[in-house]
Design a protein around this motif. Sequence first.
Motif, PDB file in Angstrom:
ATOM      1  N   ARG A 507       0.830  -1.208   0.000  1.00 11.75           N
ATOM      2  CA  ARG A 507       0.000   0.000   0.000  1.00 11.75           C
ATOM      3  C   ARG A 507       0.863   1.257   0.000  1.00 11.75           C
ATOM      4  N   HIS A 508       2.022   1.177   0.618  1.00  8.82           N
ATOM      5  CA  HIS A 508       2.941   2.326   0.667  1.00  8.82           C
ATOM      6  C   HIS A 508       4.018   2.232  -0.413  1.00  8.82           C
ATOM      7  N   HIS A 509       3.854   1.289  -1.352  1.00  7.23           N
ATOM      8  CA  HIS A 509       4.746   1.167  -2.522  1.00  7.23           C
ATOM      9  C   HIS A 509       6.213   0.981  -2.127  1.00  7.23           C
ATOM     10  N   LEU A 510       6.447   0.161  -1.113  1.00  8.15           N
ATOM     11  CA  LEU A 510       7.818  -0.159  -0.759  1.00  8.15           C
ATOM     12  C   LEU A 510       8.427  -1.057  -1.843  1.00  8.15           C
ATOM     13  N   PRO A 511       9.737  -0.974  -2.067  1.00 12.64           N
ATOM     14  CA  PRO A 511      10.379  -1.828  -3.079  1.00 12.64           C
ATOM     15  C   PRO A 511      10.205  -3.307  -2.771  1.00 12.64           C
ATOM     16  N   GLU A 512      10.191  -4.101  -3.817  1.00 10.51           N
ATOM     17  CA  GLU A 512       9.999  -5.535  -3.672  1.00 10.51           C
ATOM     18  C   GLU A 512      11.085  -6.159  -2.795  1.00 10.51           C
ATOM     19  N   ALA A 513      12.286  -5.602  -2.862  1.00  8.82           N
ATOM     20  CA  ALA A 513      13.384  -6.148  -2.054  1.00  8.82           C
ATOM     21  C   ALA A 513      13.095  -6.040  -0.566  1.00  8.82           C
ATOM     22  N   LEU A 514      12.412  -4.990  -0.150  1.00 10.69           N
ATOM     23  CA  LEU A 514      12.062  -4.838   1.270  1.00 10.69           C
ATOM     24  C   LEU A 514      10.867  -5.718   1.634  1.00 10.69           C
ATOM     25  N   ILE A 515       9.950  -5.877   0.693  1.00  9.89           N
ATOM     26  CA  ILE A 515       8.803  -6.756   0.947  1.00  9.89           C
ATOM     27  C   ILE A 515       9.276  -8.191   1.181  1.00  9.89           C
ATOM     28  N   GLN A 516      10.352  -8.585   0.496  1.00  7.43           N
ATOM     29  CA  GLN A 516      10.904  -9.924   0.690  1.00  7.43           C
ATOM     30  C   GLN A 516      11.355 -10.126   2.137  1.00  7.43           C
ATOM     31  N   PHE A 517      11.897  -9.099   2.747  1.00  9.81           N
ATOM     32  CA  PHE A 517      12.303  -9.211   4.151  1.00  9.81           C
ATOM     33  C   PHE A 517      11.086  -9.423   5.046  1.00  9.81           C
ATOM     34  N   ILE A 518       9.995  -8.746   4.734  1.00 11.11           N
ATOM     35  CA  ILE A 518       8.782  -8.870   5.547  1.00 11.11           C
ATOM     36  C   ILE A 518       8.221 -10.289   5.473  1.00 11.11           C
ATOM     37  N   THR A 519       8.200 -10.849   4.268  1.00 12.55           N
ATOM     38  CA  THR A 519       7.562 -12.163   4.085  1.00 12.55           C
ATOM     39  C   THR A 519       8.463 -13.324   4.482  1.00 12.55           C
ATOM     40  N   THR A 520       9.773 -13.080   4.601  1.00 13.81           N
ATOM     41  CA  THR A 520      10.692 -14.201   4.872  1.00 13.81           C
ATOM     42  C   THR A 520      11.389 -14.115   6.221  1.00 13.81           C
ATOM     43  N   HIS A 521      11.139 -13.079   7.020  1.00 14.53           N
ATOM     44  CA  HIS A 521      11.955 -12.936   8.233  1.00 14.53           C
ATOM     45  C   HIS A 521      11.632 -13.975   9.296  1.00 14.53           C
ATOM     46  N   HIS A 522      10.508 -14.691   9.143  1.00 18.63           N
ATOM     47  CA  HIS A 522      10.234 -15.846  10.011  1.00 18.63           C
ATOM     48  C   HIS A 522      10.289 -17.157   9.231  1.00 18.63           C
ATOM     49  N   GLY A 523      10.464 -17.052   7.912  1.00 17.60           N
ATOM     50  CA  GLY A 523      10.545 -18.250   7.096  1.00 17.60           C
ATOM     51  C   GLY A 523       9.318 -19.128   7.251  1.00 17.60           C
ATOM     52  N   THR A 524       9.569 -20.413   7.477  1.00 14.80           N
ATOM     53  CA  THR A 524       8.472 -21.373   7.727  1.00 14.80           C
ATOM     54  C   THR A 524       8.596 -21.933   9.147  1.00 14.80           C
ATOM     55  N   SER A 525       9.128 -21.113  10.038  1.00 21.79           N
ATOM     56  CA  SER A 525       9.362 -21.580  11.412  1.00 21.79           C
ATOM     57  C   SER A 525       8.060 -21.675  12.197  1.00 21.79           C
TER      58      SER A 525
END
Length: 637
Positions: A507-525
């Motif tokens: 919604r705030h148009h953050l770069p895809e590279a930063l979105i990757q950190f959001i979606t992967t910082h817990h992985g599948t733990s």
Amino acid sequence: MKNLFSSFFSSLSSKNGGIVWRLGIFVVLAVFVVLLFPRYNNTFRYHFEVGKPWGYAKLTADFDFPIYKTDEQMASEQAKLLSTFMPTYRYIKGTQRQVLVMPLSELEWAESENYGRVSVLQGRVAKSYMLSEIYTPKTAFERYGYDCAVNLVRDTALTQADREKLLATMTPTQGLVQKDEKIIDYGDIVTERSYQILQSLRRAYDDESLGTRQRTLSIIGQTILVLLFLCLLVVYLYVFRLNYLRSLSTDLFFCLVMFIVIALACLALRFGLSVYLIPFAWVPIMTRVFFDSRTALFLHFTTILIVSIIVPTPVEFFFIQIAAGMIAVSSLGDMTRRAQLFQTAGWILLAQSVSYAAISFAQTGEWNSIDPWMYFYFLICALLTVACYGLIYTFEKLFRFVSSITLIELTDLNSELLHTLAEKAPGTFQHSIQVSNLASEAAKTIGANALLVRTGALYHDIGKMANPIYFIENQQGTENPLLAMDPRDAAQVIISHVTEGEKIARRHHLPEALIQFITTHHGTSLVRYFYNTYCNAHPGEKVDESLFRYPGSRPTTVEGAVLMMADAIEARSRSLTDYSEASIAEAVNQMIDSQIADNQFAETKLSFKDVEDIRRVFTSRLTAMNHHRISYPTLNK
């Protein structure tokens, strides 16, 4: 080498990423480049100047050809012939005296053409007269005292025929070079005579009987060379940067940035402009901003090799541009300030100027071999290099890349999104700052992108703004509402901050590279606290782990893995009661070991050494962050 290429082509035919389709982009680039190449009527592509050494191999004549006179020689010979030429005038009978009279305009024309004599045709007899013997009506009246009619009329057709007949006696050639005769050898100085012979050979190649065959072979050769250079680029990407080759946007970026510069060079050559006006440094600069130095240099080398096919002085051009590209990559580094681009442009100007002077001196050993205009071209090129800043922004938005400048802007703690995070979830905000410090230090130690990790850490938990009270760092001593919930529901609330964070980021148009950190910082733990709580409360029951496991995906980059470790360890450090170095080291080791055992880093390129370096950095930083202070004594009354 054989195994390398067999592995290469087998991977292209597999369904692993559809690389074979992406290679079509490079083929299309090759086609467009060859179509853009300037077309010449011959394959005589040598560049030479009087007084400079011949920079090519020994040149012999492939066929007999005449030595053509220079334009100066032809003009001099023509002037000499015409100095004896006389225009023809017909005499009109019927005048009172034998006074030769022509209009004033005719006399002025003859004088302007430098004709000293004219031929007067009376009947079939032609007689030559000095121009001073010819009168105009006015001068005849002044001489004889009465009006004299015009009796000389120029015979234009006969004059033109005589003139052409005279000029036809000129020959455009002087001598002949026979087949297999040596013309010039490598290192020989190009003299006036050899220059004339080389120009004559160039004209001979302009013969259409030779041009069609040779133009076809020239196009075939150019196509093979362009495909060869692009194939080498693809092999480099396959061997060293396979993730780039598997990315459609990255492949398009590489091809587009090379095409822009090559197209500009072709247009410059077509319109007779100097190719040194073109800012070839755009390629390594833009590639370095978004990717790495090695790839930037390889793309630059490929571009310069392709353009060298069509430039007049390929060796000189190649060395000057290679020096400029190496300087550009070395001086730029991670571009975090606009001033760096100006500094890089200055270094490029210096590198080109020094390289050109050195090559000129090495070839001729003469000061007068330096062309001052070249330095003007280098200056314009340096100024155009600065214009690359606008292209960086354009490509960043077009391909959704992220530059260091953008990352610097996003780390501003007063930005709207981070300011909102600090207001709604102050504990999460402080946690993110600590994680960013830990992660960036670890990334710097192992050679990863520290700025990217720092920025990603600041935004990795923005999803907690949706329900900040459910996260302990924001509860400020109040009762934890999750404890009153079913552990499965509580786990889903915790897990939801990942999906909520992705929504907020987009919604705030953050770069895809930063979105990757959001979606992967817990992985599948697992959400270990509520998973263990539920298992303890339901002994013997087969528990559905998916209810307690983050949906992932797992980190695929070293930076993502570093952030995942830093996030977990910073949170774990908050639960410690003993902040000694030994207890912190134990907590760090346990957390990282559990993540490794859970295969959270299986898709990254972390080495054992990297992991050990990260452990050491985390232990050191957490020990420093949780240092003890002495208590101040109170003042006795």
